[in-house]
Design an enzyme around this catalytic site. Structure first.
Site, short mmCIF file in Angstrom:
data_model
loop_
_atom_site.label_atom_id
_atom_site.label_comp_id
_atom_site.label_asym_id
_atom_site.label_seq_id
_atom_site.Cartn_x
_atom_site.Cartn_y
_atom_site.Cartn_z
N SER A 40 0.86 -1.18 0.00
CA SER A 40 0.00 0.00 0.00
C SER A 40 0.90 1.24 0.00
CB SER A 40 -0.86 -0.04 1.27
OG SER A 40 -1.62 1.11 1.39
N ASN A 52 -10.56 5.15 1.18
CA ASN A 52 -10.91 5.28 2.60
C ASN A 52 -12.07 6.26 2.82
OD1 ASN A 52 -7.57 4.73 3.09
ND2 ASN A 52 -9.01 3.58 4.33
N ASP A 92 -14.21 -2.17 2.23
CA ASP A 92 -13.36 -2.43 3.39
C ASP A 92 -14.15 -1.99 4.63
OD1 ASP A 92 -11.45 -2.35 5.42
OD2 ASP A 92 -10.16 -0.86 4.50
N GLU A 95 -11.22 0.75 -3.88
CA GLU A 95 -11.61 0.33 -2.53
C GLU A 95 -12.30 1.47 -1.78
OE1 GLU A 95 -8.18 -1.12 -0.43
OE2 GLU A 95 -9.28 -1.44 1.42
N GLY A 128 -4.50 -4.80 5.62
CA GLY A 128 -3.50 -4.64 6.68
C GLY A 128 -3.74 -3.34 7.41
N LYS A 152 -10.25 -7.78 6.98
CA LYS A 152 -9.28 -7.49 8.04
C LYS A 152 -9.85 -8.10 9.32
CE LYS A 152 -7.81 -2.95 6.33
NZ LYS A 152 -8.19 -1.52 6.40
N ASP A 160 -7.28 3.00 -3.18
CA ASP A 160 -8.04 2.95 -1.92
C ASP A 160 -8.36 4.37 -1.48
OD1 ASP A 160 -9.12 2.48 0.55
OD2 ASP A 160 -7.28 1.67 1.47
N LYS A 187 -1.04 -0.80 -4.39
CA LYS A 187 -2.29 -0.11 -4.05
C LYS A 187 -1.94 1.35 -3.76
CE LYS A 187 -4.85 -0.11 0.31
NZ LYS A 187 -5.63 -0.93 1.26
N LEU A 188 -2.60 2.25 -4.47
CA LEU A 188 -2.35 3.67 -4.25
C LEU A 188 -3.46 4.24 -3.40
CD1 LEU A 188 -1.47 4.93 -7.88
CD2 LEU A 188 0.10 4.03 -6.12
N LYS A 189 -3.08 4.95 -2.35
CA LYS A 189 -4.07 5.68 -1.56
C LYS A 189 -4.48 6.90 -2.37
CE LYS A 189 -4.22 3.48 2.36
NZ LYS A 189 -5.49 2.96 2.87
#
Ligand code: NPG
Length: 369
Positions: free
Chosen positions: A135, A191, A239, A214, A291, A263, A189, A161-163
């Protein structure tokens, strides 16, 4: 299994580099470890709650308090405890899945160690090693991002995985695709950082053949995710929204998700994590293991979980040195893009007492006798 007592140990581990997501930047990981001591063994659990309640409502001080003040007294009513008893006995207390998961993990570890069974065997893992994704946090510049991705690809990570967040999305993804090509397995991702009115921006990501996007919308917006799923070509992966096997089933049936990030901490423990795996498998929905910057303790459990058959996408199961120069357990290392699933009893790893002590901020012993 008779419990003699439980230790709550707070540690702090410096990160090799700051880790920035759409909800904040971390430089030091504050972790609560739970150690359960029985007459025959001891077991370790790691609480994945962050220092502040930003990923979810849980935070590490709150988790420590609720475990000490409510969960341990509830369990201590009878010293004889089985891992299957933990969730039912704590059900009267709402929420706090990360705190519950840490306790259940420690009890499961102690129980499996005393039976000579590994997490992998117990959970039903089928492979000796799992592919490792990494990540990559939000950076100050595209140049910095490309250097970071370059470094991870040269180490052998098999998925990036790019935030992302509004203002750091399409251009970042385009730059990574342009520099490293279409063969790199790439996902993003958010969030929860977007709203349905950001549909146009999110649709631009369709051009980059991503594995998934995500959690673009807030966790309670299943309907929004279902709508988004009909508008986007990129698969939606949830997630934060997936907190139980039931919520996974609901999200799948509503069309809100076609991939699930599991998770154990977020869903209250490994037993519920395995139920989610099974529900997703029954619906032909692939899963991968997320994670939370775990130390080697939590990482060991995650890697064992990721060895189950429906974990068909690489997880955030990176090597220990992605986050820590010195881990409290022997480090998990990357070999040809994979990490080895621990084969020893329980989680299969032990913290090094000297390293553990060096990182310890406080310990509390709660006796059951
Ligand atoms: O590799 O352990 C890891 C971290 C992967 O990006 C990662 N985790 O939203 O999934 C997430 C994110 C996270 C990190 C969330 C820390 C909460 C706390």
């Amino acid at each position: 299994m008779k419990i003699e007592g439980i230790e709550l140990r707070r540690i702090e581990m410096p990160l090799v580099a700051p880790f920035r997501t759409s909800f904040g930047t971390e430089t030091v990981k504050k972790i609560l470890l739970v150690r359960v001591v029985t007459a025959h063994s001891q077991g370790w659990g790691e609480c994945v709650a962050d220092a502040i309640p930003s990923y979810s409502s849980e935070y590490v001080d709150g988790a420590t308090n609720v475990i000490r003040d409510y969960f341990i007294p509830a369990l201590a009513q009878s010293r004889d405890i089985d891992m299957w008893d933990v969730a039912p006995r704590l059900r009267t207390y709402k929420g706090h899945p990360m705190a519950k998961a840490a306790l259940e993990m420690a009890i499961m570890d102690a129980q499996l160690r005393s039976r000579g069974v590994s997490f992998r065997q117990f959970l039903g893992g089928t492979v000796d090693r799992v592919p490792a994704g990494v990540s990559v946090g939000i950076m100050d510049s595209i140049g910095q991002l490309l250097d970071a991705v370059d470094g991870y690809l040269s180490q052998g990570y098999v998925r990036i995985k790019l935030k992302i967040e509004p203002g750091w999305d399409v251009a970042a993804v385009a730059a990574v695709r342009e520099r490293f090509g279409d063969d790199v397995a790439l996902q993003v991702d958010a969030n929860t950082a977007y709203r349905l009115h950001d549909l146009r921006t999110l649709a631009k990501l369709d051009a980059f053949d991503l594995l998934l996007i995500e959690q673009p919308l807030p966790e309670d917006d299943l309907r929004g995710h279902a709508t988004l799923a009909t508008e986007l070509k990129t698969p939606i992966c949830l997630d934060e929204s997936i907190v139980s096997a039931k919520s996974a089933a609901d999200a799948i049936v509503m069309g809100a998700t076609s991939v699930v990030n599991i998770k154990p901490g977020r869903v209250g423990g490994f037993l519920e994590a395995r139920r989610i795996h099974d529900v997703c498998a029954a619906h032909d929905v692939p899963v991968w293991c997320g994670g939370m910057l775990e130390s080697g303790i939590g990482r060991a459990g995650n890697i064992a979980l990721a060895s189950l058959p429906n974990f068909t996408l690489p997880g955030d199961t990176s090597a220990s040195d992605r986050y820590y120069t010195t881990d409290i357990t022997p480090p998990f290392v990357l070999h040809e893009g994979h990490v080895t699933v621990p084969g020893g009893d329980g989680i299969g790893v032990e913290p090094d007492p000297a390293i553990l002590d060096k990182n310890t901020v406080s310990t509390e012993w709660i006796s059951f006798t």
